[in-house]
Design an enzyme around this catalytic site. Structure first.
Site, mmCIF file in Angstrom:
data_model
loop_
_atom_site.group_PDB
_atom_site.id
_atom_site.type_symbol
_atom_site.label_atom_id
_atom_site.label_comp_id
_atom_site.label_asym_id
_atom_site.label_seq_id
_atom_site.Cartn_x
_atom_site.Cartn_y
_atom_site.Cartn_z
ATOM 1 N N GLU A 50 0.737 -1.239 -0.120
ATOM 2 C CA GLU A 50 0.136 -0.028 0.073
ATOM 3 C C GLU A 50 0.894 1.244 -0.031
ATOM 4 O O GLU A 50 0.831 1.971 0.979
ATOM 5 C CB GLU A 50 -0.662 -0.059 1.110
ATOM 6 C CG GLU A 50 -1.812 -1.004 0.942
ATOM 7 C CD GLU A 50 -3.086 -1.016 2.177
ATOM 8 O OE1 GLU A 50 -2.959 -0.409 3.214
ATOM 9 O OE2 GLU A 50 -4.231 -1.705 1.981
ATOM 10 N N GLU A 83 -6.219 -8.115 -0.608
ATOM 11 C CA GLU A 83 -6.663 -8.407 0.779
ATOM 12 C C GLU A 83 -8.271 -7.897 0.775
ATOM 13 O O GLU A 83 -8.602 -7.164 0.127
ATOM 14 C CB GLU A 83 -5.856 -7.296 1.587
ATOM 15 C CG GLU A 83 -4.630 -7.458 1.573
ATOM 16 C CD GLU A 83 -3.975 -6.286 2.541
ATOM 17 O OE1 GLU A 83 -4.562 -5.865 3.344
ATOM 18 O OE2 GLU A 83 -2.804 -5.957 2.509
ATOM 19 N N LYS A 131 -4.875 -6.972 16.488
ATOM 20 C CA LYS A 131 -5.258 -8.343 17.104
ATOM 21 C C LYS A 131 -6.587 -8.608 17.114
ATOM 22 O O LYS A 131 -7.088 -9.531 17.190
ATOM 23 C CB LYS A 131 -4.572 -8.250 18.703
ATOM 24 C CG LYS A 131 -5.345 -7.369 19.595
ATOM 25 C CD LYS A 131 -4.475 -7.263 20.823
ATOM 26 C CE LYS A 131 -4.914 -6.227 21.818
ATOM 27 N NZ LYS A 131 -4.369 -5.066 21.447
HETATM 28 C C1 GLA Z 1 -4.219 -2.883 4.830
HETATM 29 C C2 GLA Z 1 -2.976 -3.314 5.033
HETATM 30 C C3 GLA Z 1 -2.774 -4.675 5.953
HETATM 31 C C4 GLA Z 1 -3.726 -4.569 7.015
HETATM 32 C C5 GLA Z 1 -4.884 -4.229 6.640
HETATM 33 C C6 GLA Z 1 -6.314 -4.165 7.722
HETATM 34 O O1 GLA Z 1 -5.069 -3.099 3.763
HETATM 35 O O2 GLA Z 1 -2.148 -3.780 3.725
HETATM 36 O O3 GLA Z 1 -1.422 -4.836 6.290
HETATM 37 O O4 GLA Z 1 -3.422 -3.285 7.745
HETATM 38 O O5 GLA Z 1 -5.161 -2.853 5.824
HETATM 39 O O6 GLA Z 1 -7.467 -3.981 7.103
#
Ligand code: GLA
Ligand code: ZN
Length: 681
Positions: free
Chosen positions: A152, A307, A356
């Site tokens: 990201e 994701e 967590k």
């Molecule tokens: C982002 C990050 C992940 C995680 C998620 C949680 O997409 O890339 O590492 O922190 O958010 O929603």
């Protein structure tokens, strides 16, 4: 790429085994659970830098060797990340230059992630060394199918090294200070620069109202990020350069022009965390659908859902659970729009620190009997039934222009509506009507090609970049249909207003001249009344006008609708103009949604646009289709909590997701996705 495609649809997660190295029993259990969940891929190494290089120059790969080998032995592929998203403490302590400097010129302390300087030679050198070693050690490993470059990318750094790079970037763009001063209109308030060294990035305690500067800074940030990405890519490509790369994008992230990445990365991927069950699920589904379509459109190819949360998302204001069915429905929505994967953050819930309580496939109880695990496993089974979806395409006759740079300029312009210009909202009003009526849409920016589309919708193209005016004119001349709206054709690429009639160079295309624009408060509205029918009469009566009302003069166009209120009652609010073999419509305001539904309902018939399937779509239901060489897949998605009827389909359709008789009216359950296919070609 071949290796990736052969896996079928990907199903997996961000896997962070480095958090569990002291618990070998957990790692062993992970593999068993992954198989039970029907996972065939894991993204690893995203946040592993401190484990891979615990001290400067001392690399430890044994643990990663084991993890990759174990996954491989069990038939699970690896998307291998470069760990630049978060750095070890020793690195920041020894080389503070890697720490980002904020817009208020404050250097960060060590902490957090996604916050390094993109210019720092030390950071670049350290990541180059580590990435090269990762490439040497793993690029040829049979488990590794894709590079996941960083995580990201986002944000900006205002350190002195980045400032120096910015000045070079400006010198290259403008050639002379004279030209820069002219394009930024710096004589206003006597802000003329007399030396390049005087230029600083925008800051709230410094220059923030020179719109040309603000825009160029944003462009520079995109270019700097891409430059850093390319630096990382050079390292991972030292061995087996043909291994494809991706980097994961974020939901409507404003800070980077994602279209600029299209020739740099091999596959687009993104991280999707909708706020399901907060308000209308249909609204959320449409908003998510639009971003999926944007991601597919960037390379005009299938993308990856990198994701998503299998249950709740802990950084949202309230962590809502996905209702039964929603996990499979929302995951299949991604597939329906062109994703070749469903992946999660994360595989196993962390025991401590800030995530967590973020949803994960395996919860703290560590078992497979949870509701979430069971839905994930069920989805895994469904994905295995769809190997031939991989690589299939979405064909669109409609393109909507969504342009990051234009958005930046609109939102910075100071007037005509500082309480919100509503660019994304405007784009989505058009998109929503197409999607709800079963019409596939591509997104393009002003640099894209319009060949092959029948209809181009250009909402609020305030800024004209490149040769967009010529492209639109040619498109209409050659038989295309253009829909242009209010607040278009006003400035050049540096936010300098065009002199002369607007929309600049498009007044003869749309047949109107925009003279003034009235900003409306949220509680105000006008109405537009149909004065000339367009076709079947779907568009009839009055529709509410909100936000901005353009006052236009006719320049050859026909008036289809007029304002009914205020001193501009009787002036045109919707016009139609023929040019060459095509036609152009001008929408002078932000109408209520029913206008777009009815107006596009007319255009769909008039232009005979192709629907994904020829049945009526009930409220709350959305449909998408993907087509491979010999199969068309149809994804019928019910985002409502009620069962919905779908009319009978032809005998050639077969249900894949469950048994259902399709040649008579059938039902789709609440939050269900029905997947059908039929032979084509
Ligand atoms: C982002 C990050 C992940 C995680 C998620 C949680 O997409 O890339 O590492 O922190 O958010 O929603
Ligand atoms: Zn910097």
């Amino acid at each position: 790429m071949k290796q990736l495609v052969e896996k079928g649809l990907l199903h997996g997660a961000d896997y962070n085994p480095e958090q569990w190295l002291k618990h070998p029993e957990v790692l062993a259990q992970d593999i068993e659970l992954m198989k039970q969940a029907g996972c065939n891929v894991m993204s690893i190494g995203i946040f592993s830098w401190a484990m891979l290089e615990p001290q400067e120059g001392c690399y430890e790969f044994d643990w990663l060797d084991d993890v990759i080998q174990r996954l491989h032995t069990n038939g699970i592929s690896v998307i291998l990340a470069t760990p630049s998203g978060a750095r070890p403490v020793w690195l920041a302590q020894k080389y503070p230059e890697v720490l980002r400097v904020s817009v208020t010129r404050q250097q960060a302390l060590y902490g957090g992630r996604h916050n390094h300087c993109y210019t720092s030679p030390v950071y670049r050198d350290k990541i180059m060394q580590l990435n090269t070693r990762l490439s040497e050690r793993y690029a040829h490993h049979p488990a590794v199918v894709l590079w996941h470059i960083s995580n990201e990318y986002g944000g900006e750094c205002h350190c002195s090294m980045c400032q120096a790079e910015f000045r070079c970037w400006l010198q290259e763009k403008y050639g002379s200070l004279d030209r820069l001063n002219e394009q930024w209109w710096t004589t206003f308030w006597s802000h003329t620069y007399s030396d390049w060294s005087q230029i600083e990035s925008p800051s709230p305690q410094g220059e923030s109202a020179t719109h040309g500067l603000n825009l160029d800074w944003k462009r520079f940030v995109t270019d700097r990020t891409i430059d850093f990405l390319q630096h990382e890519v050079r390292a991972v490509r030292s061995y087996r350069p043909e291994l494809p790369i991706t980097t994961n994008f974020m939901y409507y992230y404003d800070g980077l022009n994602y279209f600029k990445f299209k020739d740099i990365i091999d596959i687009v991927s993104w991280d999707n965390y909708p706020t399901w069950h907060k308000g209308s699920d249909l609204d959320i589904a449409i908003d998510t659908a639009m971003f999926h379509d944007m991601m597919r459109s960037i390379k005009n190819k299938p993308f990856l859902l990198m994701e998503s949360s299998p249950s709740s998302t802990n950084w949202q204001s309230v962590s809502k659970l996905k209702k039964p069915g929603m996990h499979i429905l929302s995951s299949m929505q991604a597939i329906a729009h062109g994703s070749d994967s469903v992946q999660y953050f994360q595989w196993r819930k962390s025991r401590g620190s800030s995530e967590k309580f973020h949803g994960a496939v395996v919860s703290h109880d560590g078992g497979s009997q949870t509701r979430v695990f069971q839905e994930v496993a069920k989805l895994g089974e469904m994905l295995k039934q769809l190997p031939d979806v991989v690589g299939s395409q979405t064909k669109s006759e409609v393109a909507i222009i969504y342009d990051w740079e234009n958005k930046w300029a609109i939102e910075d312009s100071q007037g005509p509506r500082n309480i919100g210009m509503g660019y994304k909202y405007a784009v989505q009003s058009h998109y929503r009507s197409f999607h709800q009526q079963g019409i596939a849409v591509d997104f393009v920016d002003m640099e894209c090609d319009f060949a092959g589309y029948k209809l181009v919708v250009a909402p609020m193209i305030y800024m004209l970049r490149g040769d967009i005016d010529r492209k639109l004119q040619a498109f209409v001349q050659q038989g295309g249909t253009l829909v242009l709206t209010y607040w278009s054709g006003i400035v050049n690429e540096n936010d300098l207003c065009h002199l002369g009639p607007i929309p600049h160079k498009l007044t003869d295309v749309v047949g109107i001249i925009a003279e003034e624009i009235d900003g409306l408060y949220d509680q105000e509205h006008n109405n537009g009344k149909v004065v000339m029918a367009l076709g079947s009469g779907k568009l009839q009566g009055e529709y509410r006008c909100t936000m901005l009302c353009d006052l236009v003069q006719l320049n050859g166009a026909k008036v289809l609708m007029e304002y009914t209120e205020n001193f501009y009652a009787g002036k045109p609010v919707l016009t139609q103009h023929s040019l060459g073999n095509g036609e152009a419509y001008y929408i002078a305001t932000q109408f209520e949604q029913s206008f777009y539904d009815d107006f596009y309902g007319e255009l769909i018939d008039r232009m005979d646009l192709h629907r994904v399937v020829d049945v009526a779509i009930p409220e709350g239901v959305l449909m998408n289709s993907r087509t491979s060489e010999n199969t068309q897949f149809l994804f019928i998605q019910n985002y409502s909590p009620n069962e919905q009827p779908i009319s009978a389909l032809g005998e050639e359709w077969h249900a894949v997701s469950r048994e259902v008789v399709l040649h008579e009216e059938f039902k789709i359950e609440p939050y269900e996705v029905l997947i059908l296919k039929r032979p084509v070609g």
